[in-house]
Design an enzyme around this catalytic site. Structure first.
Site, short mmCIF file in Angstrom:
data_model
loop_
_atom_site.label_atom_id
_atom_site.label_comp_id
_atom_site.label_asym_id
_atom_site.label_seq_id
_atom_site.Cartn_x
_atom_site.Cartn_y
_atom_site.Cartn_z
N ASP A 240 -5.49 -5.79 10.62
CA ASP A 240 -6.83 -5.16 10.66
C ASP A 240 -7.96 -6.17 10.40
O ASP A 240 -9.05 -6.06 10.97
CB ASP A 240 -6.94 -3.96 9.70
CG ASP A 240 -6.50 -4.24 8.28
OD1 ASP A 240 -6.00 -5.35 8.02
OD2 ASP A 240 -6.65 -3.36 7.42
N LYS B 86 0.79 -1.24 0.00
CA LYS B 86 0.00 0.00 0.00
C LYS B 86 0.82 1.29 0.00
O LYS B 86 0.50 2.24 0.72
CB LYS B 86 -0.92 0.03 1.23
CG LYS B 86 -1.96 -1.05 1.25
CD LYS B 86 -2.81 -1.00 2.48
CE LYS B 86 -2.10 -1.52 3.71
NZ LYS B 86 -2.99 -1.88 4.81
C1 BGC Z 1 -1.99 -5.75 3.78
C2 BGC Z 1 -2.84 -6.50 4.76
C3 BGC Z 1 -4.02 -5.65 5.18
C4 BGC Z 1 -4.77 -5.14 3.97
C5 BGC Z 1 -5.96 -4.25 4.33
C6 BGC Z 1 -2.84 -5.22 2.64
O1 BGC Z 1 -2.06 -4.43 1.79
O2 BGC Z 1 -0.99 -6.60 3.25
O3 BGC Z 1 -2.10 -6.89 5.89
O4 BGC Z 1 -4.87 -6.42 6.00
O5 BGC Z 1 -3.90 -4.42 3.14
O6 BGC Z 1 -5.58 -3.16 5.08
#
Ligand code: BGC
Length: 491
Positions: free
Chosen positions: A223, A188
């Site tokens: 989360d 992200k």
């Molecule tokens: C992460 C996860 C997370 C999800 C939603 C992903 O990019 O790898 O760990 O739960 O985003 O936030």
């Protein structure tokens, strides 16, 4: 002189299509627009949903069989008991996972539920998302310090007790216990090299010390896991949690005996919460286009999180931008040159795309305003604006349908994908994330697709609930159920 050289260089670099356009056309080449549009629509439209779901189930098995058995990490969360509603006391949560983070204080009153909750939200300055581990954790700890320093006297803890915190950290973490774990990689838009491989609880603890915050981290949760815990607190039938936000992921309750890679004595509950990290799912059945491939290749994490890049909020607007860029370049959609703003990666966010997609005005005024305000493109025709709405629809529909197929994959793994005579269990899926919450077309399409996939009869037994802020509250609940003072209290 330099100026002339640059202009000369640019002219040399002009593509054949640009030269042709300058000489032959000053208006939009609609036949070319249609060609690009039809190809994109066709590629996105042929999703073999059942095959995608089966591939998800298969990868889940492979990921549970051994470490690195699949692109799906299927992480052991070391959480084998979800909240019971007996939790009591004041607990804190820190929720870090996207562009914002939150600090919460939750007062739990056993069976009477949540007595009070307060939170502050702050955005993460972009430079900290790609800086150093210390800078990021210091910033967070400093916000935590402010929050604690401003709290009223009524929150003073019994003597000799430290405040306890549930840390929601929404990135892939290899947990070594319920309150420790090392970061596998960032997702992200975060990229902080020196944090990878480090215990994120230790990093936070050191930062809290530097900032003078006296708190103990009792639980480290993803989360999805927080959402599952928060969802279960409200509803005993919650067995799966899905986040559709900036990123995407799912967690669910697995039978301990179905996790071959976990050795040692099984937990008393016989269950274990698994953080799938489904954003990294990959299958030949995913309808990948050239736009997805170039987005991936130019991303901070090429080759990773391919499913996430097709379905989650960080990327949908960017896919739209890429299609529009091609139409601008090859079909003069916005005039003789590609508008410079349109060339900026991530300039079109998913909330902006959603606003255009939901534009119900007769002349698509919202689309017109967004084009003008964000991309500095004015004087678009209604036909162009309609085209953009249709592109939004193609992108959102593909993402939503793929997300629904992923959920079916989990239901299959849990053997909850068929109605059983007289005894079909109820499966409640706790949902959270900005995309799910705010992008109505996406959400509706996802829900309709899931219904279509499982059929009318089973649909009666499957419910999606929006677990608002579940991940933060869930983390506070898990801090409570894993409190170091529980034994002293005789609980
Ligand atoms: C992460 C996860 C997370 C999800 C939603 C992903 O990019 O790898 O760990 O739960 O985003 O936030």
């Amino acid at each position: 002189m330099a100026k002339v050289a640059v202009i000369g260089g640019a002219a040399v670099m002009a593509t054949a299509s640009q030269i042709e356009r300058h000489s032959m056309h000053s208006s939009i080449m609609w036949f070319k627009v249609e060609e690009i549009y039809n190809e994109f629509e066709h590629k996105c439209g042929i999703i073999k949903l059942k095959e995608v779901a089966d591939a998800m189930t298969m990868e889940m098995h492979a990921g549970l069989a051994c470490e690195d058995g699949s692109k799906l990490k299927m992480l052991n969360t070391h959480l084998n008991n979800l909240p019971t509603s007996d939790e009591e006391g004041v607990y804190y949560a820190l929720d870090l996972g996207g562009t914002n983070f939150r600090v919460l204080r939750v007062q739990l009153a056993g069976k009477s539920g949540i007595k009070s909750q307060e939170f502050v939200e702050a955005s993460i300055p972009p430079h900290l998302m790609v800086g150093t581990s210390q800078a990021l954790f210091d910033y967070i700890a400093a916000e935590l310090a402010k929050f604690v320093n401003n709290e009223s006297d009524k929150f003073h803890l019994p003597k000799g007790r430290r405040r306890e915190l549930g840390f929601t950290f929404s990135f892939p973490v290899m947990q070594t216990s319920i309150a420790s774990g090392t970061l596998i990689r960032w997702t992200k838009g975060f990229s902080i090299d020196d944090a990878v491989g480090q215990d994120v609880v230790a990093e936070l603890t050191q930062a809290m010390k530097r900032q003078g915050v006296d708190m103990h981290v009792s639980a480290l949760v993803n989360d999805t896991v927080g959402t599952l815990a928060g969802g279960r607190y409200d509803n005993n039938d919650v067995a799966i949690a899905v986040i559709l936000g900036t990123g995407t992921n799912a967690a669910y309750v697995e039978r301990a005996e179905s996790i071959p890679k976990c050795h040692g004595p099984p937990p008393k509950s016989g269950e274990m919460v698994i953080n799938m990290e489904w954003g990294n799912f990959m299958s030949k059945h995913l309808p990948l286009t050239s736009y997805d491939s170039s987005l991936d290749a130019e991303s901070l994490n090429p080759g990773e999180q391919i499913y996430e890049k097709m379905i989650s909020g960080m990327y949908l607007g960017e896919i739209l931008r890429r299609v529009l860029c091609r139409m601008a370049d090859e079909a003069a959609l916005f005039g003789d040159t590609v508008p410079s703003k349109l060339k900026t990666p991530f300039v079109l966010s998913t909330p902006e795309m959603s606003a255009m997609h939901h534009d119900t005005s007769h002349d698509l005024q919202v689309v017109r305003d967004k084009l003008k305000d964000i991309l500095e493109i004015s004087n678009t025709s209604l036909k162009t604006r309609k085209l953009i709405v249709n592109l939004c629809n193609i992108i959102a529909t593909r993402g939503a349908r793929l997300a629904a197929a992923g959920i079916l994959g989990i239901l299959k793994k849990m053997k909850r994908d068929t109605a059983k005579k007289g005894e079909t269990p109820k499966t409640v899926i706790a949902m959270d994330g900005g995309l799910y919450e705010h992008y109505t077309e996406y959400r509706t399409c996802m829900e309709n697709t899931l219904h279509e996939l499982v059929g009318d009869e089973l649909s009666e037994h499957i419910k999606l609930v929006h677990s608002n802020d579940g991940s933060g509250i869930g983390a506070a609940l898990l801090a409570a159920s894993h409190s170091r003072y529980l034994e002293a209290d005789g609980s």
